[in-house]
Design a protein around this motif. Sequence first.
Motif, PDB file in Angstrom:
ATOM      1  N   ASP A   4      45.572  41.817  32.713  1.00 24.63           N
ATOM      2  CA  ASP A   4      46.605  42.399  33.576  1.00 24.63           C
ATOM      3  C   ASP A   4      47.147  41.386  34.582  1.00 24.63           C
ATOM      4  O   ASP A   4      48.344  41.337  34.841  1.00 24.63           O
ATOM      5  CB  ASP A   4      46.045  43.615  34.320  1.00 24.63           C
ATOM      6  CG  ASP A   4      45.901  44.825  33.410  1.00 24.63           C
ATOM      7  OD1 ASP A   4      46.461  44.777  32.295  1.00 24.63           O
ATOM      8  OD2 ASP A   4      45.244  45.798  33.811  1.00 24.63           O
ATOM      9  N   ARG A   8      51.050  40.270  35.164  1.00 20.91           N
ATOM     10  CA  ARG A   8      51.720  40.343  36.470  1.00 20.91           C
ATOM     11  C   ARG A   8      52.227  38.967  36.884  1.00 20.91           C
ATOM     12  O   ARG A   8      53.333  38.836  37.420  1.00 20.91           O
ATOM     13  CB  ARG A   8      50.768  40.896  37.527  1.00 20.91           C
ATOM     14  CG  ARG A   8      50.463  42.380  37.395  1.00 20.91           C
ATOM     15  CD  ARG A   8      49.846  42.933  38.662  1.00 20.91           C
ATOM     16  NE  ARG A   8      48.576  42.281  38.977  1.00 20.91           N
ATOM     17  CZ  ARG A   8      47.397  42.704  38.546  1.00 20.91           C
ATOM     18  NH1 ARG A   8      47.327  43.780  37.772  1.00 20.91           N
ATOM     19  NH2 ARG A   8      46.289  42.074  38.887  1.00 20.91           N
ATOM     20  N   GLY A 123      50.234  41.106  43.099  1.00 24.44           N
ATOM     21  CA  GLY A 123      49.940  42.512  42.842  1.00 24.44           C
ATOM     22  C   GLY A 123      51.198  43.295  42.502  1.00 24.44           C
ATOM     23  O   GLY A 123      52.293  42.731  42.443  1.00 24.44           O
ATOM     24  N   LYS A 124      51.034  44.590  42.316  1.00 25.77           N
ATOM     25  CA  LYS A 124      52.183  45.425  41.947  1.00 25.77           C
ATOM     26  C   LYS A 124      53.223  45.489  43.063  1.00 25.77           C
ATOM     27  O   LYS A 124      54.426  45.506  42.797  1.00 25.77           O
ATOM     28  CB  LYS A 124      51.695  46.837  41.592  1.00 25.77           C
ATOM     29  CG  LYS A 124      50.873  46.890  40.305  1.00 25.77           C
ATOM     30  CD  LYS A 124      50.412  48.293  39.975  1.00 25.77           C
ATOM     31  CE  LYS A 124      49.587  48.325  38.688  1.00 25.77           C
ATOM     32  NZ  LYS A 124      49.101  49.681  38.377  1.00 25.77           N
ATOM     33  N   THR A 125      52.763  45.515  44.316  1.00 25.27           N
ATOM     34  CA  THR A 125      53.709  45.517  45.436  1.00 25.27           C
ATOM     35  C   THR A 125      54.491  44.217  45.474  1.00 25.27           C
ATOM     36  O   THR A 125      55.712  44.216  45.702  1.00 25.27           O
ATOM     37  CB  THR A 125      52.958  45.707  46.772  1.00 25.27           C
ATOM     38  OG1 THR A 125      52.221  46.930  46.719  1.00 25.27           O
ATOM     39  CG2 THR A 125      53.940  45.759  47.936  1.00 25.27           C
ATOM     40  N   LEU A 127      55.163  42.335  42.942  1.00 22.70           N
ATOM     41  CA  LEU A 127      56.118  42.373  41.829  1.00 22.70           C
ATOM     42  C   LEU A 127      57.378  43.134  42.204  1.00 22.70           C
ATOM     43  O   LEU A 127      58.497  42.710  41.879  1.00 22.70           O
ATOM     44  CB  LEU A 127      55.468  43.046  40.613  1.00 22.70           C
ATOM     45  CG  LEU A 127      54.711  42.157  39.629  1.00 22.70           C
ATOM     46  CD1 LEU A 127      54.156  43.004  38.494  1.00 22.70           C
ATOM     47  CD2 LEU A 127      55.616  41.062  39.089  1.00 22.70           C
ATOM     48  N   ALA A 128      57.198  44.259  42.885  1.00 26.23           N
ATOM     49  CA  ALA A 128      58.349  45.058  43.306  1.00 26.23           C
ATOM     50  C   ALA A 128      59.231  44.268  44.266  1.00 26.23           C
ATOM     51  O   ALA A 128      60.471  44.292  44.162  1.00 26.23           O
ATOM     52  CB  ALA A 128      57.875  46.354  43.967  1.00 26.23           C
TER      53      ALA A 128
END
Length: 265
Positions: A4, A8, A123-125, A127-128
């Motif tokens: 993962d 990312r 992290g996902k944040t 990436l956003a």
Amino acid sequence: MMDDFMIRAALAGLGVALAAAPMGCFVVWRRMAYFGDATAHASILGVAIALALSLSVFLGAMVMALLMALAVTALSGRGYAVDTLLGVLAHSALAFGLVAVSFLSGVRIDLMAYLFGDILAVGKTDLAVIWGGAALVLALLAWRWSALLTATLNPDLAHASGIDPRREQLVLTLALALVVAVAIKVVGVLLIAALLIIPAAAARPFARTPEGMALIAVIVAGLSVLGGLQASLVFDTPTGPSIVCIAALVFAGSALGSSLSRRRA
């Protein structure tokens, strides 16, 4: 199957490539390499201020990069050579940023991650933020593309067409600050300028139109990101510098191919 964190990292790198490559073309066309460097160096001071005030690092880096870009624009042509002015401001901002970071005794900060990037920790944040910033940069460039291109290639024609070159310079300044803010997590302050300039420089010999150069630069930047990630995984090297190394190798190949093509012609 890829882990993962690698997925990312790849998505983050591609997002930065999408934003940085078209901006890099304008940096190359306007001979603004030092300008991009100064803007990137200023962002470390923005990081320190943001951490001290418990604000978003992205916001702090973007605001400080924007302020540096506006300061350079305002001070240009006031008795100092542009390269001298940029050198003074770039290194001063970086030094003040590093000193400011040393005062953050109550805050844990990985300075190397901000200097050279830490794409594997995205992290996902993050990436956003990266893809949101990239979308804003692309939207801004698409909206002002024709005017920006005219003001860059022929300021006199821009004036005759009712285009204000200084306004377009401000648009570029804002876009550059956004790119710096989204790229700091991926390649770090010291390598942002390289990711801006090298893909655009590699694309230049093979492009017939400005739009073609921007597209080739995006492809080069994307391949550099993916190649750098793979090289980092195989050889256990720092990821941000590995990405820039791959881009440099592509540039070397581009320059050699262009030279051979001219000799045959």
